[in-house]
Design a protein around this motif. Structure first.
Motif, PDB file in Angstrom:
ATOM      1  N   THR A   1       0.854  -1.185   0.000  1.00 24.84           N
ATOM      2  CA  THR A   1       0.000   0.000   0.000  1.00 24.84           C
ATOM      3  C   THR A   1       0.889   1.233   0.000  1.00 24.84           C
ATOM      4  O   THR A   1       1.790   1.351   0.834  1.00 24.84           O
ATOM      5  CB  THR A   1      -0.926   0.011   1.229  1.00 24.84           C
ATOM      6  OG1 THR A   1      -1.760  -1.152   1.177  1.00 24.84           O
ATOM      7  CG2 THR A   1      -1.803   1.258   1.244  1.00 24.84           C
TER       8      THR A   1
ATOM      9  N   ASN B   1      -7.467   2.316  -4.843  1.00 23.97           N
ATOM     10  CA  ASN B   1      -8.665   1.989  -4.074  1.00 23.97           C
ATOM     11  C   ASN B   1      -9.404   3.291  -3.781  1.00 23.97           C
ATOM     12  O   ASN B   1      -8.963   4.085  -2.943  1.00 23.97           O
ATOM     13  CB  ASN B   1      -8.266   1.268  -2.786  1.00 23.97           C
ATOM     14  CG  ASN B   1      -9.463   0.783  -2.002  1.00 23.97           C
ATOM     15  OD1 ASN B   1     -10.494   1.430  -1.948  1.00 23.97           O
ATOM     16  ND2 ASN B   1      -9.298  -0.372  -1.373  1.00 23.97           N
TER      17      ASN B   1
ATOM     18  N   GLN C   1      -2.358   0.685  -4.422  1.00 18.61           N
ATOM     19  CA  GLN C   1      -1.832  -0.625  -4.049  1.00 18.61           C
ATOM     20  C   GLN C   1      -1.149  -1.247  -5.248  1.00 18.61           C
ATOM     21  O   GLN C   1      -1.676  -1.214  -6.356  1.00 18.61           O
ATOM     22  CB  GLN C   1      -2.945  -1.541  -3.547  1.00 18.61           C
ATOM     23  CG  GLN C   1      -3.540  -1.067  -2.235  1.00 18.61           C
ATOM     24  CD  GLN C   1      -4.574  -2.023  -1.708  1.00 18.61           C
ATOM     25  OE1 GLN C   1      -5.496  -2.398  -2.406  1.00 18.61           O
ATOM     26  NE2 GLN C   1      -4.424  -2.409  -0.441  1.00 18.61           N
TER      27      GLN C   1
END
Length: 191
Positions: free
Chosen positions: A44, A68, A75
């Motif tokens: 991440t 995301n 990510q």
């Protein structure tokens, strides 16, 4: 008057979108910051203005990635790479940002050691042959075996000695890279 209000709102929305789309990307954190040389670690990347990323690289090698929208985080999955620290680079339409030495590839080999014992008497068994993946060796006079440069992934651990039933089981080293200890008990063949 209505068309003037609409035009003003349209211009304001366009300016806001342009400001967001052209803001320079930043990286504030990379987690986890290390993984195996075989790649496959889901990383991440925290920061700002990463939603427009067109490329993510680890040490110059392209990674698969996604943004995301729920968490606002980028990510990426690390590609395979030689051991060592590498730069993590994100390319966006508004610029490129690099986290120097942002990810460390750890060696994906380790050491497997342990003691071979009789399952009935718990006495040590010297000279037993031991194999794990492509590594092999034998137990010393104290019943201790040591295999170096083993793969950190699951493989079959095989232990054998004349007069005993062979031991064979799938095993994944628990402290790899590093040293993992796995004692093995062999059952005597009834006479």
């Amino acid at each position: 008057m209505k068309s003037a209000k609409f035009a003003l709102l349209f211009v304001m929305a366009s300016v806001a979108f342009a400001a967001t789309a052209t803001a320079s990307p930043t990286i504030t954190n990379i987690s986890p910051s290390s993984g195996p040389t075989s790649g496959g670690t889901l990383v991440t990347i925290d920061g700002a203005n990463l939603q427009f990323a067109s490329s993510v690289t680890f040490g110059g090698t392209a990674a698969s990635f996604s943004y995301n929208t729920t968490t606002g985080k980028l990510q990426g999955t690390t590609p395979a790479h030689a051991a060592g620290s590498v730069n993590v680079t994100v390319v966006c339409a508004a610029g490129t940002v690099t986290a120097n030495n942002g990810f460390t590839y750890a060696s994906s080999t380790g050491t497997l050691t342990g003691t071979i014992r009789n399952s009935v008497t718990t006495a040590v068994i010297s000279g037993a042959s031991v194999a794990f993946g492509s590594s092999s060796g034998s137990a010393n006079s104290s019943g201790v075996y040591t295999l170096t440069n083993i793969s950190c992934g699951a493989s079959t651990l095989i232990v054998g000695k004349s007069g005993y039933q062979n031991y064979s089981a799938s095993y994944t080293p628990s402290n790899c890279p590093g040293t993992t200890t796995k004692d093995v008990f062999l059952s005597p063949i009834p006479t």
